[in-house]
Write a protein that holds these residues in place. Structure first.
Motif, PDB file in Angstrom:
ATOM      1  N   HIS A  10       0.948  -1.123  -0.070  1.00 26.03           N
ATOM      2  CA  HIS A  10       0.178  -0.020   0.047  1.00 26.03           C
ATOM      3  C   HIS A  10       0.850   1.170   0.038  1.00 26.03           C
ATOM      4  CE1 HIS A  10      -2.877   2.935   2.000  1.00 26.03           C
ATOM      5  NE2 HIS A  10      -3.645   2.575   1.088  1.00 26.03           N
ATOM      6  N   ARG A  11       0.818   2.050  -1.140  1.00 23.36           N
ATOM      7  CA  ARG A  11       1.532   3.264  -1.134  1.00 23.36           C
ATOM      8  C   ARG A  11       2.957   2.886  -1.308  1.00 23.36           C
ATOM      9  NH1 ARG A  11      -1.913   7.880   2.316  1.00 23.36           N
ATOM     10  NH2 ARG A  11      -4.014   6.772   2.373  1.00 23.36           N
ATOM     11  N   GLU A  25       0.661  -0.775  -4.605  1.00 22.66           N
ATOM     12  CA  GLU A  25      -0.553   0.173  -4.897  1.00 22.66           C
ATOM     13  C   GLU A  25      -0.225   1.459  -4.688  1.00 22.66           C
ATOM     14  OE1 GLU A  25      -4.253   2.374  -3.344  1.00 22.66           O
ATOM     15  OE2 GLU A  25      -2.219   2.038  -2.575  1.00 22.66           O
ATOM     16  N   ASP A  47      -1.576   5.910  -5.928  1.00 20.73           N
ATOM     17  CA  ASP A  47      -2.739   6.789  -5.955  1.00 20.73           C
ATOM     18  C   ASP A  47      -1.936   7.929  -7.031  1.00 20.73           C
ATOM     19  OD1 ASP A  47      -4.227   5.894  -3.471  1.00 20.73           O
ATOM     20  OD2 ASP A  47      -2.321   6.600  -2.530  1.00 20.73           O
ATOM     21  N   HIS A  75      -1.628  10.562  -2.699  1.00 23.91           N
ATOM     22  CA  HIS A  75      -2.748  10.206  -2.107  1.00 23.91           C
ATOM     23  C   HIS A  75      -3.955  11.344  -2.271  1.00 23.91           C
ATOM     24  CE1 HIS A  75      -5.839   9.374   1.142  1.00 23.91           C
ATOM     25  NE2 HIS A  75      -5.668   8.009   0.492  1.00 23.91           N
ATOM     26  N   GLU A 122      -4.693   3.892  -8.254  1.00 24.78           N
ATOM     27  CA  GLU A 122      -6.177   4.559  -7.956  1.00 24.78           C
ATOM     28  C   GLU A 122      -6.114   5.646  -8.425  1.00 24.78           C
ATOM     29  OE1 GLU A 122      -6.769   4.435  -3.635  1.00 24.78           O
ATOM     30  OE2 GLU A 122      -8.518   5.914  -3.929  1.00 24.78           O
ATOM     31  N   LYS A 128      -7.271   9.503  -7.965  1.00 26.30           N
ATOM     32  CA  LYS A 128      -7.977  10.158  -6.967  1.00 26.30           C
ATOM     33  C   LYS A 128      -8.623  11.205  -7.504  1.00 26.30           C
ATOM     34  CE  LYS A 128      -6.635   8.254  -3.031  1.00 26.30           C
ATOM     35  NZ  LYS A 128      -7.643   7.401  -2.235  1.00 26.30           N
ATOM     36  N   GLN A 136      -8.260   1.294 -10.083  1.00 26.49           N
ATOM     37  CA  GLN A 136      -8.864   0.996  -8.823  1.00 26.49           C
ATOM     38  C   GLN A 136      -9.652   2.566  -8.629  1.00 26.49           C
ATOM     39  OE1 GLN A 136      -7.169   0.526  -5.148  1.00 26.49           O
ATOM     40  NE2 GLN A 136      -5.255   1.280  -5.681  1.00 26.49           N
ATOM     41  N   PHE A 179     -12.579   4.751  -5.939  1.00 27.78           N
ATOM     42  CA  PHE A 179     -13.873   4.985  -5.331  1.00 27.78           C
ATOM     43  C   PHE A 179     -14.790   5.671  -6.077  1.00 27.78           C
ATOM     44  CE2 PHE A 179     -11.160   4.538  -1.422  1.00 27.78           C
ATOM     45  CZ  PHE A 179     -11.628   3.729  -0.632  1.00 27.78           C
ATOM     46  N   LEU A 190     -13.603  -0.075  -5.396  1.00 25.63           N
ATOM     47  CA  LEU A 190     -13.279   0.215  -3.960  1.00 25.63           C
ATOM     48  C   LEU A 190     -14.542   0.647  -3.070  1.00 25.63           C
ATOM     49  CD1 LEU A 190     -10.155   2.567  -4.378  1.00 25.63           C
ATOM     50  CD2 LEU A 190     -10.167   0.185  -3.358  1.00 25.63           C
ATOM     51  N   TRP A 241      -8.280  -3.734   1.817  1.00 29.22           N
ATOM     52  CA  TRP A 241      -7.563  -2.811   2.479  1.00 29.22           C
ATOM     53  C   TRP A 241      -7.909  -2.419   3.629  1.00 29.22           C
ATOM     54  CZ3 TRP A 241      -9.707   1.910   3.401  1.00 29.22           C
ATOM     55  CH2 TRP A 241     -11.156   1.898   2.689  1.00 29.22           C
ATOM     56  N   THR A 242      -6.957  -1.817   4.560  1.00 27.75           N
ATOM     57  CA  THR A 242      -5.539  -1.726   4.328  1.00 27.75           C
ATOM     58  C   THR A 242      -5.415  -2.403   5.762  1.00 27.75           C
ATOM     59  OG1 THR A 242      -5.362   0.234   3.213  1.00 27.75           O
ATOM     60  CG2 THR A 242      -3.444  -0.187   4.440  1.00 27.75           C
ATOM     61  N   ILE A 283      -3.868  -5.477   0.651  1.00 26.69           N
ATOM     62  CA  ILE A 283      -3.215  -4.408   0.570  1.00 26.69           C
ATOM     63  C   ILE A 283      -2.932  -4.025   1.869  1.00 26.69           C
ATOM     64  CG2 ILE A 283      -3.493  -2.059  -0.223  1.00 26.69           C
ATOM     65  CD1 ILE A 283      -5.629  -2.769  -1.969  1.00 26.69           C
TER      66      ILE A 283
HETATM   67  O1  G3P Z   1      -6.250   0.499  -2.325  1.00 24.76           O
HETATM   68  C1  G3P Z   1      -7.154   0.810  -1.436  1.00 24.76           C
HETATM   69  C2  G3P Z   1      -6.864   1.960  -0.661  1.00 24.76           C
HETATM   70  O2  G3P Z   1      -5.516   2.436  -1.300  1.00 24.76           O
HETATM   71  C3  G3P Z   1      -7.960   2.871  -0.583  1.00 24.76           C
HETATM   72  O3  G3P Z   1      -7.738   3.904   0.339  1.00 24.76           O
HETATM   73  O4  G3P Z   1      -7.547   6.108   1.114  1.00 24.76           O
HETATM   74  O5  G3P Z   1      -5.381   4.545   1.208  1.00 24.76           O
HETATM   75  O6  G3P Z   1      -6.200   5.312  -1.203  1.00 24.76           O
HETATM   76  P1  G3P Z   1      -6.546   4.899   0.543  1.00 24.76           P
END
Ligand code: G3P
Ligand code: CA
Length: 307
Positions: free
Chosen positions: A8-9, A35, A37, A50, A134, A136, A171, A173, A193, A261-262, A281
């Motif tokens: 994640h990130r 992963e 953003d 992010h 992702e 954003k 990915q 939201f 998401l 996640w996460t 994730i």
């Molecule tokens: O990949 C899912 C997760 O990254 C979504 O939440 O806020 O960390 O981008 P966020």
């Protein structure tokens, strides 16, 4: 597909998030997926962040001062201006820094472009690792990101130019961008998401909102898996606290993968693997590798690389 170990990130608990330092760290330990953003600059370059704005807990100017809240939207800054900020250390004493006390500070770290991440992956020699990208974008703040059409055109344009479309998932939201990806690049898997409980109450999926591109779980018996299937998704990516064994079975019956996640605690990782999720994730890919190994899952190969 094998169990998916996602950083994640890049591994936010270990390295400055969403930076080449983090992605190099994750590649060097071995993960299936990075992963990350993305947002866009004023001059139309996709950058890895992010937040849609310069984050006051992360961005330091040339004088070493963290930017004032709320931070300028990236879409108002040319790439050269974005590159002038240092993202190598969370603002000490901030609540955010307290969440990640083990994160290594790497002063001088810049916000990478998505192209730079692809170049890093190539340099690592890892021809298997994938990017879970992702978009954003927030329908309630349309001025802070490109519109969905422009965003997806930028993303698919870059992936096409780099010959990397078969190494990614997209990915969001904001399901509008996923619908566009499905129309323009049907071979790119889309990851829906969702968050029903947790820390982002503005993302409501219990009724139709502009986040869900007109899809409404109430039209599908209240089932998120059925809603996402109807929307054409390949993967359901819920907040890990929202899944149950019954929901995972329902998703699998619909041929949807479930990647949560996460997840940062080993006991949660173990429980979710036992529950049958297809991937996790995590901000702690090192711990996730350990738990996956304990469960007898195959581990992705390490590709040491310098950022
Ligand atoms: O990949 C899912 C997760 O990254 C979504 O939440 O806020 O960390 O981008 P966020
Ligand atoms: Ca993300």
């Amino acid at each position: 597909m094998a169990f998916d170990i996602e950083a994640h990130r890049g591994g936010r608990a270990l390295f400055p998030e969403n930076t080449l330092v983090a992605f190099a760290g994750a590649l060097s330990m071995g993960v299936d997926t990075l992963e990350l953003d993305v947002g866009a600059t004023k001059d139309g370059v996709l950058v890895v962040s992010h937040e849609r704005r310069l984050n006051p807990d992360l961005a330091r100017d040339g004088n070493g001062n963290y930017v004032a809240a709320p931070g300028t939207p990236l879409v108002e800054l040319p790439l050269a201006a974005v590159k002038s900020y240092d993202f190598g250390q969370i603002r000490p004493d901030s609540a955010y820094a307290k969440q990640f006390p083990e994160q290594r500070a790497v002063p001088g770290t810049r916000m990478p472009t998505l192209k730079e991440v692809i170049e890093l992956v190539r340099r690592s020699g890892n021809d298997k690792v994938r990017l879970n990208i992702e978009t954003k974008i927030d329908p309630d703040h349309p001025a802070e990101a490109p519109d969905p059409e422009t965003f997806v055109a930028l993303l698919l344009g870059l992936l096409g130019a780099e010959g990397f479309s078969d190494r990614v998932m997209v990915q969001s939201f904001d399901w509008r961008t996923l619908q566009l990806v499905q129309q323009r690049a049907p071979n790119v898997p889309t990851v829906y998401l969702t968050l029903q409980r947790g820390s982002a109450p503005n993302v409501s999926l219990t009724r139709a909102t502009s986040w869900t591109a007109g899809y409404d779980p109430t039209d599908h018996g209240g089932s998120l898996p059925r809603t996402i299937k109807a929307a054409g998704g390949a993967i359901w990516s819920p907040y890990f606290g929202d899944v149950t064994p019954a929901l995972i079975s329902e998703a699998h019956d619909l041929k949807l993968s479930v990647v949560v996640w996460t997840v940062n605690k080993p006991e949660d990782m173990a429980r979710l693997i036992d529950m049958g999720v297809d991937g996790i994730i995590s901000d702690r890919p090192d711990l996730l590798r350990r738990v996956a190994a304990d469960k007898g899952l195959p581990l992705p190969v390490a590709f040491p690389v310098i950022p």
